[in-house]
Design a protein around this motif. Structure first.
Motif, PDB file in Angstrom:
ATOM      1  N   ASP A 253       0.829  -1.209   0.000  1.00 26.58           N
ATOM      2  CA  ASP A 253       0.000   0.000   0.000  1.00 26.58           C
ATOM      3  C   ASP A 253       0.859   1.252   0.000  1.00 26.58           C
ATOM      4  O   ASP A 253       0.533   2.249  -0.664  1.00 26.58           O
ATOM      5  CB  ASP A 253      -0.927   0.005   1.224  1.00 26.58           C
ATOM      6  CG  ASP A 253      -2.013  -1.054   1.150  1.00 26.58           C
ATOM      7  OD1 ASP A 253      -2.256  -1.583   0.038  1.00 26.58           O
ATOM      8  OD2 ASP A 253      -2.612  -1.360   2.197  1.00 26.58           O
ATOM      9  N   GLU A 254       1.963   1.206   0.734  1.00 27.23           N
ATOM     10  CA  GLU A 254       2.852   2.363   0.808  1.00 27.23           C
ATOM     11  C   GLU A 254       3.461   2.675  -0.544  1.00 27.23           C
ATOM     12  O   GLU A 254       3.543   3.844  -0.963  1.00 27.23           O
ATOM     13  CB  GLU A 254       3.953   2.125   1.847  1.00 27.23           C
ATOM     14  CG  GLU A 254       3.471   2.041   3.283  1.00 27.23           C
ATOM     15  CD  GLU A 254       2.832   0.699   3.634  1.00 27.23           C
ATOM     16  OE1 GLU A 254       2.929  -0.259   2.807  1.00 27.23           O
ATOM     17  OE2 GLU A 254       2.218   0.598   4.708  1.00 27.23           O
ATOM     18  N   GLU A 255       3.911   1.632  -1.245  1.00 26.32           N
ATOM     19  CA  GLU A 255       4.516   1.848  -2.555  1.00 26.32           C
ATOM     20  C   GLU A 255       3.471   2.303  -3.570  1.00 26.32           C
ATOM     21  O   GLU A 255       3.751   3.155  -4.424  1.00 26.32           O
ATOM     22  CB  GLU A 255       5.199   0.566  -3.031  1.00 26.32           C
ATOM     23  CG  GLU A 255       5.826   0.642  -4.402  1.00 26.32           C
ATOM     24  CD  GLU A 255       6.985   1.637  -4.516  1.00 26.32           C
ATOM     25  OE1 GLU A 255       7.508   1.800  -5.635  1.00 26.32           O
ATOM     26  OE2 GLU A 255       7.356   2.242  -3.492  1.00 26.32           O
ATOM     27  N   ARG A 256       2.277   1.767  -3.483  1.00 17.39           N
ATOM     28  CA  ARG A 256       1.206   2.197  -4.383  1.00 17.39           C
ATOM     29  C   ARG A 256       0.906   3.686  -4.188  1.00 17.39           C
ATOM     30  O   ARG A 256       0.743   4.430  -5.160  1.00 17.39           O
ATOM     31  CB  ARG A 256      -0.052   1.365  -4.141  1.00 17.39           C
ATOM     32  CG  ARG A 256      -1.175   1.597  -5.148  1.00 17.39           C
ATOM     33  CD  ARG A 256      -2.298   0.580  -4.954  1.00 17.39           C
ATOM     34  NE  ARG A 256      -3.283   0.672  -6.026  1.00 17.39           N
ATOM     35  CZ  ARG A 256      -4.347   1.476  -5.996  1.00 17.39           C
ATOM     36  NH1 ARG A 256      -4.572   2.228  -4.923  1.00 17.39           N
ATOM     37  NH2 ARG A 256      -5.195   1.499  -7.019  1.00 17.39           N
ATOM     38  N   THR A 257       0.845   4.111  -2.928  1.00 14.48           N
ATOM     39  CA  THR A 257       0.612   5.523  -2.621  1.00 14.48           C
ATOM     40  C   THR A 257       1.709   6.393  -3.215  1.00 14.48           C
ATOM     41  O   THR A 257       1.448   7.447  -3.816  1.00 14.48           O
ATOM     42  CB  THR A 257       0.543   5.727  -1.093  1.00 14.48           C
ATOM     43  OG1 THR A 257      -0.582   5.014  -0.574  1.00 14.48           O
ATOM     44  CG2 THR A 257       0.417   7.196  -0.737  1.00 14.48           C
ATOM     45  N   ARG A 258       2.965   5.962  -3.064  1.00 20.21           N
ATOM     46  CA  ARG A 258       4.102   6.742  -3.580  1.00 20.21           C
ATOM     47  C   ARG A 258       4.030   6.851  -5.096  1.00 20.21           C
ATOM     48  O   ARG A 258       4.242   7.930  -5.662  1.00 20.21           O
ATOM     49  CB  ARG A 258       5.418   6.092  -3.158  1.00 20.21           C
ATOM     50  CG  ARG A 258       6.659   6.917  -3.503  1.00 20.21           C
ATOM     51  CD  ARG A 258       7.939   6.131  -3.349  1.00 20.21           C
ATOM     52  NE  ARG A 258       8.095   5.151  -4.426  1.00 20.21           N
ATOM     53  CZ  ARG A 258       8.537   5.460  -5.651  1.00 20.21           C
ATOM     54  NH1 ARG A 258       8.845   6.703  -5.969  1.00 20.21           N
ATOM     55  NH2 ARG A 258       8.656   4.514  -6.558  1.00 20.21           N
ATOM     56  N   LEU A 259       3.723   5.751  -5.772  1.00 19.39           N
ATOM     57  CA  LEU A 259       3.685   5.760  -7.224  1.00 19.39           C
ATOM     58  C   LEU A 259       2.581   6.678  -7.747  1.00 19.39           C
ATOM     59  O   LEU A 259       2.779   7.408  -8.722  1.00 19.39           O
ATOM     60  CB  LEU A 259       3.486   4.332  -7.746  1.00 19.39           C
ATOM     61  CG  LEU A 259       4.682   3.390  -7.581  1.00 19.39           C
ATOM     62  CD1 LEU A 259       4.270   1.951  -7.873  1.00 19.39           C
ATOM     63  CD2 LEU A 259       5.837   3.805  -8.479  1.00 19.39           C
ATOM     64  N   PHE A 260       1.422   6.659  -7.117  1.00 18.95           N
ATOM     65  CA  PHE A 260       0.343   7.550  -7.534  1.00 18.95           C
ATOM     66  C   PHE A 260       0.744   9.018  -7.366  1.00 18.95           C
ATOM     67  O   PHE A 260       0.397   9.866  -8.188  1.00 18.95           O
ATOM     68  CB  PHE A 260      -0.931   7.269  -6.735  1.00 18.95           C
ATOM     69  CG  PHE A 260      -1.873   6.306  -7.410  1.00 18.95           C
ATOM     70  CD1 PHE A 260      -2.830   6.755  -8.302  1.00 18.95           C
ATOM     71  CD2 PHE A 260      -1.800   4.946  -7.155  1.00 18.95           C
ATOM     72  CE1 PHE A 260      -3.694   5.874  -8.928  1.00 18.95           C
ATOM     73  CE2 PHE A 260      -2.658   4.053  -7.772  1.00 18.95           C
ATOM     74  CZ  PHE A 260      -3.616   4.515  -8.674  1.00 18.95           C
ATOM     75  N   ALA A 261       1.456   9.315  -6.300  1.00 20.73           N
ATOM     76  CA  ALA A 261       1.842  10.698  -6.028  1.00 20.73           C
ATOM     77  C   ALA A 261       2.940  11.192  -6.963  1.00 20.73           C
ATOM     78  O   ALA A 261       2.967  12.372  -7.339  1.00 20.73           O
ATOM     79  CB  ALA A 261       2.300  10.830  -4.572  1.00 20.73           C
ATOM     80  N   LYS A 262       3.842  10.321  -7.365  1.00 23.57           N
ATOM     81  CA  LYS A 262       5.024  10.731  -8.118  1.00 23.57           C
ATOM     82  C   LYS A 262       4.877  10.565  -9.629  1.00 23.57           C
ATOM     83  O   LYS A 262       5.679  11.106 -10.396  1.00 23.57           O
ATOM     84  CB  LYS A 262       6.235   9.937  -7.635  1.00 23.57           C
ATOM     85  CG  LYS A 262       6.650  10.268  -6.200  1.00 23.57           C
ATOM     86  CD  LYS A 262       7.071  11.725  -6.065  1.00 23.57           C
ATOM     87  CE  LYS A 262       7.611  12.040  -4.675  1.00 23.57           C
ATOM     88  NZ  LYS A 262       8.008  13.472  -4.566  1.00 23.57           N
ATOM     89  N   ALA A 263       3.895   9.802 -10.089  1.00 22.68           N
ATOM     90  CA  ALA A 263       3.736   9.580 -11.525  1.00 22.68           C
ATOM     91  C   ALA A 263       3.447  10.885 -12.260  1.00 22.68           C
ATOM     92  O   ALA A 263       2.739  11.763 -11.750  1.00 22.68           O
ATOM     93  CB  ALA A 263       2.618   8.578 -11.779  1.00 22.68           C
ATOM     94  N   ARG A 264       3.973  10.983 -13.453  1.00 22.86           N
ATOM     95  CA  ARG A 264       3.676  12.161 -14.279  1.00 22.86           C
ATOM     96  C   ARG A 264       2.196  12.160 -14.675  1.00 22.86           C
ATOM     97  O   ARG A 264       1.539  13.194 -14.663  1.00 22.86           O
ATOM     98  CB  ARG A 264       4.570  12.154 -15.511  1.00 22.86           C
ATOM     99  CG  ARG A 264       4.507  13.427 -16.325  1.00 22.86           C
ATOM    100  CD  ARG A 264       5.548  13.417 -17.427  1.00 22.86           C
ATOM    101  NE  ARG A 264       6.910  13.410 -16.878  1.00 22.86           N
ATOM    102  CZ  ARG A 264       7.551  14.491 -16.432  1.00 22.86           C
ATOM    103  NH1 ARG A 264       6.934  15.660 -16.467  1.00 22.86           N
ATOM    104  NH2 ARG A 264       8.768  14.410 -15.961  1.00 22.86           N
TER     105      ARG A 264
END
Length: 375
Positions: A253-264
């Motif tokens: 869940d933590e990595e999913r949150t990070r990816l959503f926030a950082k994706a272009r």
């Protein structure tokens, strides 16, 4: 005023159960009814009493609830709801069949038509049991379709989760439906205005998700793409993807949150009835490039939160990606859009306003709708 809340079955935790959980929160003194209840596998109702049907006494029924499909309509018809003045049913299939008093108000939150009856091949083609037993099941489904149409006349009012589902209710059940977009738990997503140089896909790798379109478009562009999720299409998709595309499967869940926030940007190529991924992206301040049909028409604002493409083809997606790459995105505005429309409090405000417009003033007063929300 006596209120009843009715749900198909409380044996899992999905989007429909999340909406029912919100109704339970909004009406804390309402009585709860369902066909089957497994408190270990569904929403947390704390100390609320959950009334079930006779199906609850069948050993293993809550774990194999799909096998009992022909029994749900009669089970719901046997529920004793005559004492209730207001009944909310929450359903994708069966709960709309409850028998209410003639002068009671029955409002149905219909998350979809009964898909396994009206879109059988799409809904069940992944189940080997259906493929083997379909000659036996189809006559049963034929009779169930007749019952589904009959019981669709029971509710006084329908509420859908999107305009797409509202249109489907009108087309199949011949009933008009309003719609209220359902919320998500935005606290699971974090905002970032500092985007990194990658694009993101988040979905199960199933054929109808049309990830093949996305892979082909990014093969042409050569831009970095991260595909999050797993499924039966993964091997085929990996075989056609070039080295700029990375498949990461399931993540924390933590990595999913990070990816959503950082994706272009987040890319969606499927036709979804509603679609949570675009809203999750918006909570993260991330724009969405999506196929312009279905639920995104309710949840996304072209040029503000994302860009649509009008055909499920790599050429159409390619053009939309080029267009989106040239936009000057306001990430704070994207998040503001999500906060204004898809939080729990926004849902309760829309629900209360809908009830004020729908119910007579006396009933609205008894529900406290002319006073600050109970939520």
């Amino acid at each position: 005023m006596k209120i009843a809340l009715v749900h198909d079955y409380l044996t899992q935790r999905g989007g429909a159960e999340r909406v029912f959980e919100l109704l339970c929160k909004r009406f804390p003194h309402a009585d709860i009814f369902t066909s089957l209840y497994d408190p270990e596998r569904t929403i947390d109702l704390r100390d609320r009493v959950v009334n079930t049907t006779a199906l609850q006494s069948i050993p293993g029924a809550s774990r194999h609830f799909r096998l009992f499909a022909p029994l749900y309509f009669p089970a719901f018809r046997l529920l004793e709801l005559e004492e209730y003045d207001l009944v909310f049913s929450s359903t994708t299939s069966f709960a709309k069949a409850v028998r209410t008093r003639d002068d009671a108000m029955h409002i149905c939150f219909c998350h979809n038509i009964t898909r396994f009856l009206w879109d059988t091949q799409t809904y069940l083609r992944g189940y080997k049991e259906y493929q083997m037993l379909s000659p036996l099941l189809e006559p049963i489904f034929h009779q169930m379709r007749k019952l589904d149409l009959h019981y669709a006349s029971e509710p006084n009012i329908y509420v859908a989760n999107s305009s797409t589902v509202a249109e489907r209710i009108q087309r199949i059940y011949d009933r008009p439906a309003s719609f209220i977009n359902y919320p998500i738990d935005g606290s699971q997503f974090e905002f970032s205005a500092q985007k990194e140089d990658f694009y993101l896909v988040s979905c199960r790798l199933l054929s109808y998700k049309r990830v093949d379109i996305i892979v082909e478009a990014f093969n042409w562009l050569g831009w970095p793409l991260v595909i999050m999720g797993d499924g039966p299409e993964r091997e085929r998709l990996e075989s056609i993807a070039l080295e700029n595309i990375t498949f990461i499967g399931h993540v924390s869940d933590e990595e999913r949150t990070r990816l959503f926030a950082k994706a272009r940007m987040v890319i969606v190529a499927a036709l979804e009835d509603y679609g949570l991924v675009p809203i999750e992206a918006n909570f993260s301040g991330t724009p969405v490039v999506s196929f312009g049909a279905g639920g995104v028409l309710d949840t996304q604002v072209p040029g503000v939160t994302g860009v649509f493409f009008n055909r499920q083809s790599p050429e159409a997606l390619h053009a939309a990606l080029i267009e989106a790459s040239q936009c000057d995105w306001d990430y704070h505005q994207i998040r503001k859009h999500a906060l204004s429309n898809f939080t729990e409090s926004a849902f309760f405000q829309k629900l209360d306003q809908f009830l004020i417009q729908t119910l007579d003033s006396s009933t609205a007063d008894q529900l406290g709708l002319n006073t600050p929300s109970l939520a």
